[in-house]
Design a protein around this motif. Structure first.
Motif, PDB file in Angstrom:
ATOM      1  N   GLY A 165     -12.041   5.257 -15.089  1.00 62.62           N
ATOM      2  CA  GLY A 165     -12.673   4.178 -14.342  1.00 62.62           C
ATOM      3  C   GLY A 165     -11.951   4.018 -13.013  1.00 62.62           C
ATOM      4  N   LEU A 166     -12.709   3.974 -11.928  1.00 58.95           N
ATOM      5  CA  LEU A 166     -12.108   3.909 -10.598  1.00 58.95           C
ATOM      6  C   LEU A 166     -12.767   2.765  -9.833  1.00 58.95           C
ATOM      7  CD1 LEU A 166     -10.151   5.271  -8.577  1.00 58.95           C
ATOM      8  CD2 LEU A 166     -12.051   6.739  -7.882  1.00 58.95           C
ATOM      9  N   VAL A 167     -12.046   1.671  -9.682  1.00 58.83           N
ATOM     10  CA  VAL A 167     -12.553   0.508  -8.961  1.00 58.83           C
ATOM     11  C   VAL A 167     -12.054   0.557  -7.526  1.00 58.83           C
ATOM     12  CG1 VAL A 167     -12.524  -2.000  -8.783  1.00 58.83           C
ATOM     13  CG2 VAL A 167     -12.720  -0.921 -11.023  1.00 58.83           C
ATOM     14  N   VAL A 168     -12.986   0.456  -6.579  1.00 56.65           N
ATOM     15  CA  VAL A 168     -12.631   0.450  -5.155  1.00 56.65           C
ATOM     16  C   VAL A 168     -13.364  -0.718  -4.507  1.00 56.65           C
ATOM     17  CG1 VAL A 168     -12.448   1.807  -3.043  1.00 56.65           C
ATOM     18  CG2 VAL A 168     -12.522   2.968  -5.258  1.00 56.65           C
ATOM     19  N   GLY A 169     -12.661  -1.817  -4.390  1.00 58.93           N
ATOM     20  CA  GLY A 169     -13.214  -3.011  -3.773  1.00 58.93           C
ATOM     21  C   GLY A 169     -12.222  -3.540  -2.762  1.00 58.93           C
ATOM     22  N   THR A 170     -11.854  -4.805  -2.884  1.00 62.33           N
ATOM     23  CA  THR A 170     -10.799  -5.345  -2.020  1.00 62.33           C
ATOM     24  C   THR A 170      -9.510  -4.560  -2.238  1.00 62.33           C
ATOM     25  OG1 THR A 170     -11.796  -7.534  -2.148  1.00 62.33           O
ATOM     26  CG2 THR A 170      -9.510  -7.407  -1.400  1.00 62.33           C
ATOM     27  N   GLY A 171      -9.215  -4.219  -3.500  1.00 62.89           N
ATOM     28  CA  GLY A 171      -8.118  -3.326  -3.858  1.00 62.89           C
ATOM     29  C   GLY A 171      -8.678  -2.116  -4.588  1.00 62.89           C
ATOM     30  N   GLY A 213      -0.112  -0.131  -1.699  1.00 61.94           N
ATOM     31  CA  GLY A 213      -1.040   0.818  -2.310  1.00 61.94           C
ATOM     32  C   GLY A 213      -2.492   0.489  -2.065  1.00 61.94           C
ATOM     33  N   ASP A 214      -3.306   0.648  -3.113  1.00 63.58           N
ATOM     34  CA  ASP A 214      -4.744   0.389  -3.078  1.00 63.58           C
ATOM     35  C   ASP A 214      -5.466   1.236  -2.027  1.00 63.58           C
ATOM     36  OD1 ASP A 214      -3.981  -1.404  -4.954  1.00 63.58           O
ATOM     37  OD2 ASP A 214      -4.935  -3.136  -4.042  1.00 63.58           O
ATOM     38  N   PRO A 215      -5.313   2.572  -2.071  1.00 66.97           N
ATOM     39  CA  PRO A 215      -5.982   3.436  -1.090  1.00 66.97           C
ATOM     40  C   PRO A 215      -7.496   3.348  -1.222  1.00 66.97           C
ATOM     41  CG  PRO A 215      -5.148   4.751  -2.925  1.00 66.97           C
ATOM     42  CD  PRO A 215      -4.596   3.359  -3.094  1.00 66.97           C
ATOM     43  N   GLY A 216      -8.172   3.540  -0.099  1.00 63.05           N
ATOM     44  CA  GLY A 216      -9.624   3.555  -0.086  1.00 63.05           C
ATOM     45  C   GLY A 216     -10.269   2.189  -0.162  1.00 63.05           C
ATOM     46  N   SER A 217      -9.500   1.179  -0.514  1.00 63.65           N
ATOM     47  CA  SER A 217     -10.032  -0.172  -0.677  1.00 63.65           C
ATOM     48  C   SER A 217     -10.244  -0.818   0.687  1.00 63.65           C
ATOM     49  CB  SER A 217      -9.057  -1.006  -1.496  1.00 63.65           C
ATOM     50  OG  SER A 217      -7.856  -1.228  -0.754  1.00 63.65           O
TER      51      SER A 217
END
Length: 298
Positions: free
Chosen positions: A114-120, A143-147
């Motif tokens: 599961g890959l969550v990409v939102g604010t983080g 961290g939190d790349p792509g977010s």
């Protein structure tokens, strides 16, 4: 509720979604409320907040409750919250990190990351024995790349590198960020980011993604960096023993930005031979599925 029902909960860092459904999965009611101080609460405080949300709708207890909880980043934390919610409600409860709701929302053959990409951003998976694994989710500072905030942070960093090399960068993203910050120079943008709460400058992310579509070098490089780093998160899960045959992505950023999704899908296929499915719906649907399974098992 005048009938038997189950509850799926997506307890995010910004808002909490409660979906009341029949044991067969038909939605009866949806309720959304601000998450408040969710991330600062201990298991007991989170359980009290969830129980109050249930009581606000009905006094009749559900058959089962499934919670996808932001901030539950270990099996121990999920277990502590499960016990606390069960003690408050007196019903069968399961708790997972909210990123695991994506796999539950998109049934398919084989285990998924599961890959969550939102604010983080965060990636999750499981070993064959069911042990949960987590990568990313370290927040805006580290961290939190792509977010949202990861993309803004990287784009501004790239602008600062360009400024160090050649003076004020000739990049169409800069005047857009100056307008957001109310500043006259790049250092004013950086000062604003240091002064404002992170969620405020994370709100500049749509401008960065739009600038990437329009050809901004810094925005395009930031997007590419984020997508490649997200692939690395999944790669690290596999390296630690996660059983993976697919990746389910979701979150407000990934679901709304095709350029990012295409780059991510290409990277997952090239580096890991894994397909990507982007789930555009609400993860609470996965929580309902978990609640149905729990009710059926009980």
């Amino acid at each position: 509720m005048e009938t038997d029902y189950i509850v799926g909960v997506d307890a995010g860092g910004t808002r909490t979604r409660l979906r009341f459904a029949t044991p067969q999965g038909r939605t009866l009611a949806d309720h959304r409320r601000p998450a408040g101080e969710w991330t600062a609460l201990d298991a007991g405080g989170k359980a009290a907040q969830l129980a109050a949300g249930l009581r606000a709708v009905t006094g009749r207890p559900p058959l089962a409750v499934a919670v996808g909880a932001h901030g539950c980043d270990s099996d121990e934390e999920c277990g502590a919250l499960r016990e606390a919610v069960a003690a408050r409600t007196g019903v069968a409860v399961t708790v997972v990190n909210d990123a695991f709701l994506l796999e539950a929302a998109v049934p398919g053959e084989g285990p998924a990351a599961g890959l969550v990409v939102g604010t983080g951003s965060i990636a999750v998976g499981r070993r064959p024995d069911g042990t949960s694994l987590y990568a990313g989710g370290w927040g805006w500072l580290l961290g939190d790349p792509g977010s949202a905030w990861g993309t803004v942070r990287e784009a501004v960093r790239l602008l600062t590198r360009a400024d160090d090399r050649a003076g004020r960068p000739d990049d169409p993203l800069l005047p857009l960020l100056l307008a957001h910050s109310g500043g006259a120079a790049l250092r004013d943008v950086v000062d604003a980011m240091q002064r404002l709460p992170a969620h405020e400058w994370a709100g500049w992310a749509p401008t960065v993604f739009d600038a990437a579509d329009a050809g901004s070098p810094a925005a395009r490089a930031a997007l590419a960096h984020g997508a490649d780093a997200l692939v690395t998160l999944v790669e690290e899960l596999r390296g630690r023993g996660a059983a993976l045959s697919r990746v389910i992505g979701g979150g407000t950023v990934l679901a709304s930005r095709p350029r990012l999704a295409r780059r991510l899908a290409a990277g997952l296929r090239a580096r890991l031979d894994l397909p990507l499915t982007v789930y555009p719906g609400e993860p609470v649907a996965g929580a309902v599925r978990l609640a149905r399974e729990l009710a059926a098992a009980g």
